[in-house]
Design a protein around this motif. Structure first.
Motif, PDB file in Angstrom:
ATOM      1  N   SER A  37      -9.011   3.405 -35.807  1.00  0.00           N
ATOM      2  CA  SER A  37      -9.225   2.201 -36.626  1.00  0.00           C
ATOM      3  C   SER A  37      -7.964   1.571 -37.188  1.00  0.00           C
ATOM      4  O   SER A  37      -8.058   0.569 -37.884  1.00  0.00           O
ATOM      5  CB  SER A  37     -10.188   2.476 -37.786  1.00  0.00           C
ATOM      6  OG  SER A  37     -11.410   2.996 -37.328  1.00  0.00           O
ATOM      7  N   PHE A  38      -6.793   2.123 -36.931  1.00  0.00           N
ATOM      8  CA  PHE A  38      -5.560   1.599 -37.501  1.00  0.00           C
ATOM      9  C   PHE A  38      -4.546   1.292 -36.410  1.00  0.00           C
ATOM     10  O   PHE A  38      -4.528   1.940 -35.374  1.00  0.00           O
ATOM     11  CB  PHE A  38      -4.954   2.594 -38.494  1.00  0.00           C
ATOM     12  CG  PHE A  38      -5.837   2.838 -39.691  1.00  0.00           C
ATOM     13  CD1 PHE A  38      -5.792   2.004 -40.790  1.00  0.00           C
ATOM     14  CD2 PHE A  38      -6.733   3.898 -39.690  1.00  0.00           C
ATOM     15  CE1 PHE A  38      -6.611   2.215 -41.878  1.00  0.00           C
ATOM     16  CE2 PHE A  38      -7.567   4.114 -40.777  1.00  0.00           C
ATOM     17  CZ  PHE A  38      -7.510   3.280 -41.874  1.00  0.00           C
ATOM     18  N   MET A  39      -3.681   0.326 -36.696  1.00  0.00           N
ATOM     19  CA  MET A  39      -2.619  -0.062 -35.774  1.00  0.00           C
ATOM     20  C   MET A  39      -1.298   0.525 -36.255  1.00  0.00           C
ATOM     21  O   MET A  39      -1.121   0.800 -37.441  1.00  0.00           O
ATOM     22  CB  MET A  39      -2.518  -1.590 -35.688  1.00  0.00           C
ATOM     23  CG  MET A  39      -3.815  -2.283 -35.263  1.00  0.00           C
ATOM     24  SD  MET A  39      -4.473  -1.733 -33.677  1.00  0.00           S
ATOM     25  CE  MET A  39      -3.259  -2.436 -32.571  1.00  0.00           C
ATOM     26  N   TRP A  40      -0.361   0.704 -35.301  1.00  0.00           N
ATOM     27  CA  TRP A  40       0.964   1.200 -35.635  1.00  0.00           C
ATOM     28  C   TRP A  40       1.903   0.011 -35.790  1.00  0.00           C
ATOM     29  O   TRP A  40       1.808  -0.917 -34.981  1.00  0.00           O
ATOM     30  CB  TRP A  40       1.472   2.160 -34.558  1.00  0.00           C
ATOM     31  CG  TRP A  40       2.780   2.757 -34.960  1.00  0.00           C
ATOM     32  CD1 TRP A  40       4.011   2.463 -34.431  1.00  0.00           C
ATOM     33  CD2 TRP A  40       3.006   3.691 -35.995  1.00  0.00           C
ATOM     34  NE1 TRP A  40       4.976   3.178 -35.078  1.00  0.00           N
ATOM     35  CE2 TRP A  40       4.379   3.940 -36.065  1.00  0.00           C
ATOM     36  CE3 TRP A  40       2.175   4.347 -36.922  1.00  0.00           C
ATOM     37  CZ2 TRP A  40       4.953   4.808 -36.977  1.00  0.00           C
ATOM     38  CZ3 TRP A  40       2.737   5.217 -37.828  1.00  0.00           C
ATOM     39  CH2 TRP A  40       4.112   5.434 -37.845  1.00  0.00           C
ATOM     40  N   PRO A 161      -3.283   2.129 -31.063  1.00  0.00           N
ATOM     41  CA  PRO A 161      -2.331   1.708 -32.099  1.00  0.00           C
ATOM     42  C   PRO A 161      -1.227   0.778 -31.596  1.00  0.00           C
ATOM     43  O   PRO A 161      -0.674   0.004 -32.369  1.00  0.00           O
ATOM     44  CB  PRO A 161      -1.737   3.023 -32.602  1.00  0.00           C
ATOM     45  CG  PRO A 161      -2.787   4.042 -32.318  1.00  0.00           C
ATOM     46  CD  PRO A 161      -3.444   3.586 -31.036  1.00  0.00           C
ATOM     47  N   ASP A 162      -0.940   0.813 -30.296  1.00  0.00           N
ATOM     48  CA  ASP A 162       0.098  -0.067 -29.734  1.00  0.00           C
ATOM     49  C   ASP A 162      -0.451  -1.415 -29.279  1.00  0.00           C
ATOM     50  O   ASP A 162       0.277  -2.242 -28.750  1.00  0.00           O
ATOM     51  CB  ASP A 162       0.816   0.628 -28.580  1.00  0.00           C
ATOM     52  CG  ASP A 162      -0.085   0.898 -27.369  1.00  0.00           C
ATOM     53  OD1 ASP A 162      -1.283   0.524 -27.377  1.00  0.00           O
ATOM     54  OD2 ASP A 162       0.415   1.500 -26.404  1.00  0.00           O
ATOM     55  N   GLY A 163      -1.765  -1.638 -29.447  1.00  0.00           N
ATOM     56  CA  GLY A 163      -2.376  -2.915 -29.093  1.00  0.00           C
ATOM     57  C   GLY A 163      -3.082  -2.949 -27.757  1.00  0.00           C
ATOM     58  O   GLY A 163      -3.762  -3.929 -27.440  1.00  0.00           O
ATOM     59  N   ALA A 164      -2.974  -1.905 -26.948  1.00  0.00           N
ATOM     60  CA  ALA A 164      -3.667  -1.859 -25.656  1.00  0.00           C
ATOM     61  C   ALA A 164      -5.162  -1.614 -25.874  1.00  0.00           C
ATOM     62  O   ALA A 164      -5.554  -0.878 -26.777  1.00  0.00           O
ATOM     63  CB  ALA A 164      -3.081  -0.740 -24.790  1.00  0.00           C
ATOM     64  N   PHE A 165      -5.988  -2.228 -25.031  1.00  0.00           N
ATOM     65  CA  PHE A 165      -7.432  -1.996 -25.112  1.00  0.00           C
ATOM     66  C   PHE A 165      -7.773  -0.573 -24.688  1.00  0.00           C
ATOM     67  O   PHE A 165      -7.095   0.018 -23.848  1.00  0.00           O
ATOM     68  CB  PHE A 165      -8.193  -2.961 -24.196  1.00  0.00           C
ATOM     69  CG  PHE A 165      -8.322  -4.343 -24.761  1.00  0.00           C
ATOM     70  CD1 PHE A 165      -9.238  -4.627 -25.759  1.00  0.00           C
ATOM     71  CD2 PHE A 165      -7.513  -5.364 -24.295  1.00  0.00           C
ATOM     72  CE1 PHE A 165      -9.363  -5.893 -26.279  1.00  0.00           C
ATOM     73  CE2 PHE A 165      -7.616  -6.650 -24.809  1.00  0.00           C
ATOM     74  CZ  PHE A 165      -8.541  -6.916 -25.801  1.00  0.00           C
ATOM     75  N   CYS A 166      -8.849  -0.049 -25.277  1.00  0.00           N
ATOM     76  CA  CYS A 166      -9.359   1.250 -24.841  1.00  0.00           C
ATOM     77  C   CYS A 166     -10.878   1.230 -24.875  1.00  0.00           C
ATOM     78  O   CYS A 166     -11.488   0.523 -25.670  1.00  0.00           O
ATOM     79  CB  CYS A 166      -8.822   2.391 -25.709  1.00  0.00           C
ATOM     80  SG  CYS A 166      -9.342   2.347 -27.427  1.00  0.00           S
ATOM     81  N   GLY A 167     -11.460   2.008 -23.979  1.00  0.00           N
ATOM     82  CA  GLY A 167     -12.894   2.192 -23.985  1.00  0.00           C
ATOM     83  C   GLY A 167     -13.281   3.202 -25.054  1.00  0.00           C
ATOM     84  O   GLY A 167     -12.451   3.991 -25.511  1.00  0.00           O
ATOM     85  N   THR A 168     -14.540   3.154 -25.450  1.00  0.00           N
ATOM     86  CA  THR A 168     -15.070   4.089 -26.437  1.00  0.00           C
ATOM     87  C   THR A 168     -16.305   4.751 -25.868  1.00  0.00           C
ATOM     88  O   THR A 168     -17.173   4.085 -25.303  1.00  0.00           O
ATOM     89  CB  THR A 168     -15.409   3.356 -27.750  1.00  0.00           C
ATOM     90  OG1 THR A 168     -14.198   2.808 -28.274  1.00  0.00           O
ATOM     91  CG2 THR A 168     -16.028   4.283 -28.769  1.00  0.00           C
ATOM     92  N   THR A 169     -16.352   6.067 -26.002  1.00  0.00           N
ATOM     93  CA  THR A 169     -17.502   6.841 -25.553  1.00  0.00           C
ATOM     94  C   THR A 169     -18.286   7.307 -26.775  1.00  0.00           C
ATOM     95  O   THR A 169     -17.701   7.801 -27.742  1.00  0.00           O
ATOM     96  CB  THR A 169     -17.056   8.047 -24.710  1.00  0.00           C
ATOM     97  OG1 THR A 169     -16.336   7.558 -23.576  1.00  0.00           O
ATOM     98  CG2 THR A 169     -18.244   8.868 -24.227  1.00  0.00           C
TER      99      THR A 169
END
Length: 178
Positions: A37-40, A161-169
């Motif tokens: 839930s947080f960005m770097w 955190p680096d801004g790249a999209f990711c999937g969630t399971t």
């Protein structure tokens, strides 16, 4: 596995006393690339504000907070059980923010936190647990090994955190009543 790790549920006053240590764990996890839930970069102040809100939720009995500590009392990891649910779901809780500091990973801390959060859920009368995690990450394998049922994946659900999209399971687990 660290034999000297103690996993325990903390009350509101103790949660407030742990805010700085919990913020350290959160910042470390985000710095290490965890999508929680947080960005770097994540400032220690912002992490502390998050944990203050968690401590307030513990005080209102909306969440249970568990921590893993070493023999010296240093916080190695944490997990939450979100107890506050809609009135038609009194039997359900969400498992959230399962975090382990990088210095304590691959030593059984996460496994112990998950076992403890399931026990806390049983003690609260919860029989259905739900959680989500980054698709393809270490935590996904941990949950599957712990008997959680994979129920689906949403591509591009969140950001790393680096801004790249990711999937969630998404996972669920049915518990026997206490």
């Amino acid at each position: 596995m660290i034999d000297t790790v103690i996993v325990r549920r903390v009350g509101a006053n103790e949660a407030s006393a742990c805010i700085s240590a919990l913020a350290d764990v959160l910042v470390d996890c985000v710095e290490g690339g965890a999508s929680v839930s947080f960005m770097w970069p994540l400032s220690h102040d912002k992490a502390q504000a998050f944990w203050r809100n968690v401590a307030e939720g513990v005080a209102r009995h909306e969440r249970a907070l568990l921590i893993a500590e070493d023999a010296n009392g240093a916080v190695l990891g944490t997990v939450q059980l979100v107890l506050a649910q809609p009135e038609n779901q009194p039997h359900r809780a969400d498992v959230a923010k399962m975090l382990v500091h990088r210095r304590a990973r691959r030593q059984g801390v996460a496994q112990r936190l998950m076992a403890a959060v399931e026990e806390a859920a049983r003690a609260e009368g919860k029989t259905v647990l739900v959680l989500d995690t980054v698709t393809g990450g270490d935590a996904e394998r941990l949950y599957a090994r712990a008997g959680w049922q994979r129920v689906g994946t949403v591509p591009n659900y969140a950001l790393m955190p680096d801004g790249a999209f990711c999937g969630t399971t998404f996972f669920c687990k049915q518990l026997d009543a206490a």
